[in-house]
Design a protein around this motif. Structure first.
Motif, PDB file in Angstrom:
ATOM      1  N   ASP A   1       0.824  -1.202   0.000  1.00  0.00           N
ATOM      2  CA  ASP A   1       0.000   0.000   0.000  1.00  0.00           C
ATOM      3  C   ASP A   1       0.858   1.253   0.000  1.00  0.00           C
ATOM      4  O   ASP A   1       0.587   2.217  -0.680  1.00  0.00           O
ATOM      5  CB  ASP A   1      -0.903   0.023   1.247  1.00  0.00           C
ATOM      6  CG  ASP A   1      -2.137  -0.817   1.024  1.00  0.00           C
ATOM      7  OD1 ASP A   1      -2.130  -1.575   0.044  1.00  0.00           O
ATOM      8  OD2 ASP A   1      -3.072  -0.709   1.820  1.00  0.00           O
ATOM      9  N   GLY A   2       1.919   1.187   0.800  1.00  0.00           N
ATOM     10  CA  GLY A   2       2.640   2.416   1.074  1.00  0.00           C
ATOM     11  C   GLY A   2       3.652   2.806   0.019  1.00  0.00           C
ATOM     12  O   GLY A   2       3.717   3.961  -0.368  1.00  0.00           O
ATOM     13  N   ARG A   3       4.442   1.834  -0.455  1.00  0.00           N
ATOM     14  CA  ARG A   3       5.581   2.232  -1.270  1.00  0.00           C
ATOM     15  C   ARG A   3       5.644   1.553  -2.625  1.00  0.00           C
ATOM     16  O   ARG A   3       5.882   2.187  -3.637  1.00  0.00           O
ATOM     17  CB  ARG A   3       6.883   1.939  -0.506  1.00  0.00           C
ATOM     18  CG  ARG A   3       7.072   2.801   0.716  1.00  0.00           C
ATOM     19  CD  ARG A   3       8.464   2.662   1.270  1.00  0.00           C
ATOM     20  NE  ARG A   3       8.782   1.284   1.612  1.00  0.00           N
ATOM     21  CZ  ARG A   3       8.473   0.710   2.771  1.00  0.00           C
ATOM     22  NH1 ARG A   3       7.842   1.403   3.682  1.00  0.00           N
ATOM     23  NH2 ARG A   3       8.783  -0.539   3.025  1.00  0.00           N
ATOM     24  N   VAL A   4       5.448   0.228  -2.632  1.00  0.00           N
ATOM     25  CA  VAL A   4       5.762  -0.524  -3.848  1.00  0.00           C
ATOM     26  C   VAL A   4       4.860  -0.127  -5.017  1.00  0.00           C
ATOM     27  O   VAL A   4       5.345   0.141  -6.113  1.00  0.00           O
ATOM     28  CB  VAL A   4       5.694  -2.041  -3.592  1.00  0.00           C
ATOM     29  CG1 VAL A   4       5.901  -2.802  -4.886  1.00  0.00           C
ATOM     30  CG2 VAL A   4       6.739  -2.428  -2.563  1.00  0.00           C
ATOM     31  N   ILE A   5       3.553  -0.085  -4.769  1.00  0.00           N
ATOM     32  CA  ILE A   5       2.654   0.191  -5.883  1.00  0.00           C
ATOM     33  C   ILE A   5       2.868   1.577  -6.481  1.00  0.00           C
ATOM     34  O   ILE A   5       2.982   1.708  -7.705  1.00  0.00           O
ATOM     35  CB  ILE A   5       1.180  -0.063  -5.462  1.00  0.00           C
ATOM     36  CG1 ILE A   5       0.990  -1.576  -5.416  1.00  0.00           C
ATOM     37  CG2 ILE A   5       0.200   0.612  -6.412  1.00  0.00           C
ATOM     38  CD1 ILE A   5      -0.416  -2.037  -5.287  1.00  0.00           C
ATOM     39  N   PRO A   6       2.965   2.640  -5.645  1.00  0.00           N
ATOM     40  CA  PRO A   6       3.270   3.957  -6.244  1.00  0.00           C
ATOM     41  C   PRO A   6       4.606   3.968  -6.966  1.00  0.00           C
ATOM     42  O   PRO A   6       4.722   4.566  -8.043  1.00  0.00           O
ATOM     43  CB  PRO A   6       3.301   4.897  -5.030  1.00  0.00           C
ATOM     44  CG  PRO A   6       2.536   4.207  -3.979  1.00  0.00           C
ATOM     45  CD  PRO A   6       2.702   2.736  -4.210  1.00  0.00           C
ATOM     46  N   ALA A   7       5.608   3.274  -6.395  1.00  0.00           N
ATOM     47  CA  ALA A   7       6.935   3.272  -7.020  1.00  0.00           C
ATOM     48  C   ALA A   7       6.895   2.587  -8.373  1.00  0.00           C
ATOM     49  O   ALA A   7       7.404   3.112  -9.375  1.00  0.00           O
ATOM     50  CB  ALA A   7       7.938   2.575  -6.092  1.00  0.00           C
ATOM     51  N   VAL A   8       6.262   1.396  -8.414  1.00  0.00           N
ATOM     52  CA  VAL A   8       6.165   0.656  -9.672  1.00  0.00           C
ATOM     53  C   VAL A   8       5.396   1.474 -10.707  1.00  0.00           C
ATOM     54  O   VAL A   8       5.807   1.583 -11.870  1.00  0.00           O
ATOM     55  CB  VAL A   8       5.486  -0.715  -9.449  1.00  0.00           C
ATOM     56  CG1 VAL A   8       5.128  -1.367 -10.769  1.00  0.00           C
ATOM     57  CG2 VAL A   8       6.400  -1.627  -8.647  1.00  0.00           C
ATOM     58  N   ALA A   9       4.279   2.075 -10.273  1.00  0.00           N
ATOM     59  CA  ALA A   9       3.480   2.873 -11.203  1.00  0.00           C
ATOM     60  C   ALA A   9       4.299   4.038 -11.761  1.00  0.00           C
ATOM     61  O   ALA A   9       4.264   4.306 -12.969  1.00  0.00           O
ATOM     62  CB  ALA A   9       2.214   3.394 -10.507  1.00  0.00           C
TER      63      ALA A   9
ATOM     64  N   GLU B   1       6.985  -3.913 -21.107  1.00  0.00           N
ATOM     65  CA  GLU B   1       6.027  -5.018 -21.034  1.00  0.00           C
ATOM     66  C   GLU B   1       6.329  -5.936 -19.845  1.00  0.00           C
ATOM     67  O   GLU B   1       5.399  -6.360 -19.136  1.00  0.00           O
ATOM     68  CB  GLU B   1       6.058  -5.810 -22.348  1.00  0.00           C
ATOM     69  CG  GLU B   1       5.192  -7.056 -22.362  1.00  0.00           C
ATOM     70  CD  GLU B   1       3.700  -6.764 -22.287  1.00  0.00           C
ATOM     71  OE1 GLU B   1       3.333  -5.579 -22.374  1.00  0.00           O
ATOM     72  OE2 GLU B   1       2.904  -7.704 -22.115  1.00  0.00           O
ATOM     73  N   VAL B   2       7.612  -6.215 -19.612  1.00  0.00           N
ATOM     74  CA  VAL B   2       7.975  -7.045 -18.464  1.00  0.00           C
ATOM     75  C   VAL B   2       7.509  -6.370 -17.174  1.00  0.00           C
ATOM     76  O   VAL B   2       6.917  -7.004 -16.285  1.00  0.00           O
ATOM     77  CB  VAL B   2       9.501  -7.292 -18.434  1.00  0.00           C
ATOM     78  CG1 VAL B   2       9.900  -7.981 -17.132  1.00  0.00           C
ATOM     79  CG2 VAL B   2       9.923  -8.145 -19.631  1.00  0.00           C
ATOM     80  N   GLY B   3       7.739  -5.061 -17.083  1.00  0.00           N
ATOM     81  CA  GLY B   3       7.299  -4.311 -15.912  1.00  0.00           C
ATOM     82  C   GLY B   3       5.790  -4.356 -15.742  1.00  0.00           C
ATOM     83  O   GLY B   3       5.272  -4.488 -14.632  1.00  0.00           O
ATOM     84  N   LEU B   4       5.055  -4.269 -16.861  1.00  0.00           N
ATOM     85  CA  LEU B   4       3.600  -4.289 -16.791  1.00  0.00           C
ATOM     86  C   LEU B   4       3.084  -5.649 -16.328  1.00  0.00           C
ATOM     87  O   LEU B   4       2.113  -5.724 -15.564  1.00  0.00           O
ATOM     88  CB  LEU B   4       3.001  -3.944 -18.162  1.00  0.00           C
ATOM     89  CG  LEU B   4       3.183  -2.491 -18.611  1.00  0.00           C
ATOM     90  CD1 LEU B   4       2.767  -2.324 -20.068  1.00  0.00           C
ATOM     91  CD2 LEU B   4       2.375  -1.546 -17.728  1.00  0.00           C
TER      92      LEU B   4
ATOM     93  N   ALA C   1       4.772  -7.687 -14.375  1.00  0.00           N
ATOM     94  CA  ALA C   1       5.067  -7.732 -12.933  1.00  0.00           C
ATOM     95  C   ALA C   1       4.012  -6.941 -12.169  1.00  0.00           C
ATOM     96  O   ALA C   1       3.541  -7.366 -11.111  1.00  0.00           O
ATOM     97  CB  ALA C   1       6.463  -7.177 -12.672  1.00  0.00           C
ATOM     98  N   GLN C   2       3.616  -5.800 -12.732  1.00  0.00           N
ATOM     99  CA  GLN C   2       2.619  -4.966 -12.069  1.00  0.00           C
ATOM    100  C   GLN C   2       1.266  -5.678 -11.986  1.00  0.00           C
ATOM    101  O   GLN C   2       0.555  -5.586 -10.981  1.00  0.00           O
ATOM    102  CB  GLN C   2       2.455  -3.641 -12.824  1.00  0.00           C
ATOM    103  CG  GLN C   2       1.487  -2.708 -12.129  1.00  0.00           C
ATOM    104  CD  GLN C   2       1.199  -1.476 -12.942  1.00  0.00           C
ATOM    105  OE1 GLN C   2       1.285  -0.376 -12.465  1.00  0.00           O
ATOM    106  NE2 GLN C   2       0.843  -1.684 -14.195  1.00  0.00           N
TER     107      GLN C   2
ATOM    108  N   GLY D   1       0.041  -6.336  -8.467  1.00  0.00           N
ATOM    109  CA  GLY D   1      -1.182  -5.578  -8.169  1.00  0.00           C
ATOM    110  C   GLY D   1      -2.315  -6.496  -7.756  1.00  0.00           C
ATOM    111  O   GLY D   1      -3.068  -6.195  -6.823  1.00  0.00           O
ATOM    112  N   SER D   2      -2.437  -7.649  -8.436  1.00  0.00           N
ATOM    113  CA  SER D   2      -3.504  -8.590  -8.089  1.00  0.00           C
ATOM    114  C   SER D   2      -3.298  -9.153  -6.691  1.00  0.00           C
ATOM    115  O   SER D   2      -4.244  -9.278  -5.907  1.00  0.00           O
ATOM    116  CB  SER D   2      -3.551  -9.733  -9.109  1.00  0.00           C
ATOM    117  OG  SER D   2      -3.677  -9.216 -10.412  1.00  0.00           O
TER     118      SER D   2
END
Lengths: 165, 142
Positions: A45-53, A89-92, A94-95, A99-100
């Motif tokens: 919630d805090g870091r990974v998702i915003p960072a990846v996005a 694409e690889v990053g997407l 992973a996301q 994300g799921s």
């Protein structure tokens, strides 16, 4: 999109999910393995998702700039842009997976169908774009990838907004 | 010149993006809460179908596909202008967003510009036009 929220205060999917999560027989994730799961949740919630996005939007915008230059200078679709899109694409992918997993773990009320919908669509765009661009032997090959990269940036951005709630 | 090559290649890509995104959106809307705004959601699905038809027809680009493309892109222009006007004049009719609401403002007005580009492209690449340069006169038998 925005007015959707006003109309249907709770999306039925997420309502069902959160009801499930609160069902008496089913302990909340935090109660089962308090330490690790809370840490993971905070992490996602805090870091990974915003960072990846941010990284993915950044990559997509590099792709936008690069393909714009190629279109303007009458360039052709070459290896460097192809590999950039491949990395994107690889990053997407992973996301999508990350994300799921984060969606299943979180306690917050996230519109899951829309969130995963955006992530999944974003995963499909680069391969389709490359396939469509590959046989175009003019500046409009990069032009197709310009469209694809703008789309990916928009989709990742929207997914992130849905995630933030 | 075929409608699916040159600049048309990028145009088809934009159409595909709108076909996919408005299709996915209407799918979620209809599956999730059709009763909330049936007119808006049905219209979303219709718009998605128009984009899908336009994408395929423009990509194919020959003979009959060209006619289909004219019809689909024309429908799209009528749709975005008509729905745009209605949403401005009577917002109660469309309580939830569609891709064509407020002339496509939610999508950076691309839905308003896209049919104009589509029609211009179909006109430029028409059989018998010298304007498009190579291959315009020879056309392309479907």
């Amino acid at each position: 999109m925005n007015s959707n929220k006003e109309l249907s205060p709770r999306d039925s999917w997420s309502e069902r999910r959160s009801r499930l999560a609160r069902a008496p027989g089913r302990p909340r994730p935090a109660e089962t393995s308090a330490g690790t799961s809370a840490a993971l949740r905070g992490c996602h919630d805090g870091r990974v998702i915003p960072a990846v996005a941010s990284v993915l939007v950044g990559l997509a915008l590099v792709g936008v700039a690069w393909s714009t230059v190629l279109v303007v200078r009458d360039g052709r679709l070459g290896d460097p842009l192809f590999w950039l899109v491949a990395v994107l694409e690889v990053g997407l992918l992973a996301q999508l997976v990350g994300g799921s997993v984060a969606l299943v773990r979180t306690d917050r009320d996230v519109d899951g169908a829309t969130f995963v919908g955006y992530l999944l669509t974003a995963v499909l765009v680069p391969p389709l774009g490359v396939a469509w661009a590959a046989s175009e032997k003019s500046r409009w090959g990069p032009g197709v990838l310009l469209v694809a990269c703008v789309t990916v940036a928009a989709l990742v951005q929207r997914a992130f907004v849905v995630w933030q709630g | 010149m075929r409608t699916g090559s040159g600049p048309g290649r990028a145009l088809v890509a934009v159409y595909a993006v709108f076909a996919i995104s408005s299709g996915a959106r209407s799918g979620v809307q209809i599956a999730d809460s059709f009763g909330v705004a049936p007119v808006a959601y049905a219209l979303s699905a219709f718009a998605a179908a128009v984009y899908a038809v336009a994408t395929v027809a423009l990509a194919h680009g020959g003979g009959r596909a060209r006619l289909v493309a004219w019809a689909a892109v024309g429908t799209e222009l009528v749709g975005v202008v008509g729905v745009g006007m209605l949403t401005v004049l009577d917002s109660a009719l469309f309580p939830d967003e569609t891709v064509w609401s407020r002339f496509g403002a939610g999508y950076g007005y691309v839905p308003l510009v896209l049919p104009l580009l589509g029609l211009a492209w179909l006109w430029r690449t028409r059989v018998g036009s010298g304007a498009a340069g190579d291959g315009a006169r020879t056309g392309s038998p479907a």
